[in-house]
Design a protein around this motif. Structure first.
Motif, mmCIF file in Angstrom:
data_model
loop_
_atom_site.group_PDB
_atom_site.id
_atom_site.type_symbol
_atom_site.label_atom_id
_atom_site.label_comp_id
_atom_site.label_asym_id
_atom_site.label_seq_id
_atom_site.Cartn_x
_atom_site.Cartn_y
_atom_site.Cartn_z
ATOM 1 N N THR A 298 39.053 13.008 -9.314
ATOM 2 C CA THR A 298 39.769 11.863 -9.892
ATOM 3 C C THR A 298 38.705 10.816 -10.245
ATOM 4 N N LEU B 220 37.851 7.115 -11.434
ATOM 5 C CA LEU B 220 38.407 5.757 -11.485
ATOM 6 C C LEU B 220 37.368 4.825 -12.097
ATOM 7 N N SER C 204 45.530 0.913 -9.625
ATOM 8 C CA SER C 204 44.851 2.192 -9.902
ATOM 9 C C SER C 204 44.182 2.719 -8.641
ATOM 10 N N TYR D 212 46.832 4.339 -6.505
ATOM 11 C CA TYR D 212 47.288 5.634 -7.042
ATOM 12 C C TYR D 212 46.244 6.726 -6.768
ATOM 13 N N VAL D 213 44.976 6.395 -7.055
ATOM 14 C CA VAL D 213 43.909 7.383 -6.898
ATOM 15 C C VAL D 213 43.731 7.756 -5.423
ATOM 16 N N LYS E 287 46.372 10.180 -4.470
ATOM 17 C CA LYS E 287 46.119 11.517 -5.040
ATOM 18 C C LYS E 287 45.042 12.231 -4.225
ATOM 19 N N GLN F 198 36.306 11.997 -5.333
ATOM 20 C CA GLN F 198 36.708 10.712 -5.906
ATOM 21 C C GLN F 198 35.472 10.131 -6.581
ATOM 22 N N GLN G 50 41.983 8.217 -14.256
ATOM 23 C CA GLN G 50 43.062 7.265 -13.981
ATOM 24 C C GLN G 50 43.161 6.247 -15.124
ATOM 25 N N ASP H 35 46.684 16.616 -15.816
ATOM 26 C CA ASP H 35 47.649 15.546 -16.111
ATOM 27 C C ASP H 35 48.562 15.949 -17.273
#
Ligand code: NAP
Length: 295
Positions: free
Chosen positions: A38, A40, A47, A50-51, A54, A67, A98, A121
């Motif tokens: 993910t 970011l 955000s 959310y990340v 996830k 991440q 994201q 996604d």
């Protein structure tokens, strides 16, 4: 009549258990560990949350998860190069960037740089196109989650009048498209409303299944729905804060009044939200299986 509450939280938990078992089998039988990155950009608090959610889910399911945080001022070229790096990394099967991205970066350019086979996604035009013609693809996570909720709750969609409020690329358009497909959770007759719709209540009152993704608190009220309707409320609106500083959330429909007329309804929070993240995980497992030639 008080509606049955369709708990996305419970259905998502069930799917996650299934995925956990599948991930164990993929590892033990095939030596495959689903990998998700993910990305970011910047430090937008929504955000970040959310990340984080996830990543936590990916970790709990036994994924290889990364991440990747990048500064707000990363150049578009550097972000594209980063995506290219993950496109060529065989331990990564799913790439999620994201959104929203900072203004100096073109969202479309970034989303289109992701390898469609890693586009978990489901936003890449190749996957969108495949979805529209009913080919195998990564379905966008929120509409995919809505379909799963309807199917697993035993809601009959075939022949149903479905009204969707909202026509965004991430919710309204894809869910309307999926519900007309010849497949489980489809075969419906679909109407889509938006801000130019002349008499929204005329349409919403006809709905057997009403899906609302407008991003406006309580835009649908009880007088706008018929008895027995099934309501899927996608909206997440922050309408204040608790004394402890936690966001108070509400959906796009007047839940308390509509639940007295509906046969089934999703709550906010605990409805569509948990399904969205779970479908991202399901897509990542699918991507890993495709990469390994197992499907
Ligand atoms: P969006 O891009 O802002 O689109 C909203 C759509 O609703 C637009 O098509 C707009 O019409 C329509 N609309 C707005 N007000 C309306 C009104 N009064 N009457 C009729 N139509 C109206 O939003 P989105 O990204 O689809 O998200 C919608 C909501 O779902 C947001 O609250 C978002 O936070 C939430 N969401 C939740 C999840 C989840 O996982 N739970 C995931 C995605 C989104 P026009 O096109 O004419 O402007």
């Amino acid at each position: 009549m008080s509606a049955k509450i369709i708990s996305g939280k419970e259905i998502a938990a069930q799917i996650r258990e299934e995925l956990k078992e599948e991930v164990k089998r993929l590892k033990s039988d095939h030596g495959v560990t689903p990998g998700l990155v993910t990305i970011l950009v910047g430090e937008d608090p929504a955000s970040i949350s959310y990340v984080t959610a996830k990543q936590k889910t990916a970790h709990d399911l036994g994924f290889h998860s990364i991440q990747d945080n990048q500064p707000e001022d990363i150049s578009e070229d550097d972000l594209l190069a980063l995506i290219d790096k993950y496109n060529n990394d065989d331990s990564i099967h799913g790439i999620l960037v994201q959104l929203p991205l900072p203004k100096h970066i073109d969202d479309s350019k970034v989303l289109e740089a992701i390898d469609p086979d890693k586009d978990v996604d489901g936003f890449h035009p190749v996957n969108v196109g495949r979805m529209v013609i009913g080919e195998r693809c990564f379905l966008p996570c929120t509409p995919h989650g809505i379909l799963e909720m309807l199917i697993r709750s035993g809601v009959e969609t075939s022949g149903a009048e479905v009204v969707v409020v909202g026509r965004s690329n991430i919710v309204g358009k894809p869910i309307a498209n999926l519900m007309i497909q010849k497949r489980d959770g489809g075969n419906a007759t679909v109407t889509v409303c938006h801000t130019r719709t002349k008499d929204m209540a005329f349409h919403t009152k006809r709905a057997d299944i009403l899906i609302v993704a407008a991003g406006r608190p309580k835009v649908v009220t009880a007088d706008m729905v018929k008895d027995g309707v099934v309501v899927i409320d996608v909206g997440v609106n922050r309408i204040g804060k608790t004394p402890e500083g936690k966001a108070i959330l509400c959906g796009d429909v007047d839940f308390d009044a509509i639940k007295e007329k509906a046969s089934a309804i999703t709550p906010v929070p605990g409805g569509v939200g948990p399904m969205t993240i779970t479908m991202l995980m399901k897509n990542t497992v699918q991507a890993a299986k495709q990469f390994a030639g197992l499907v």
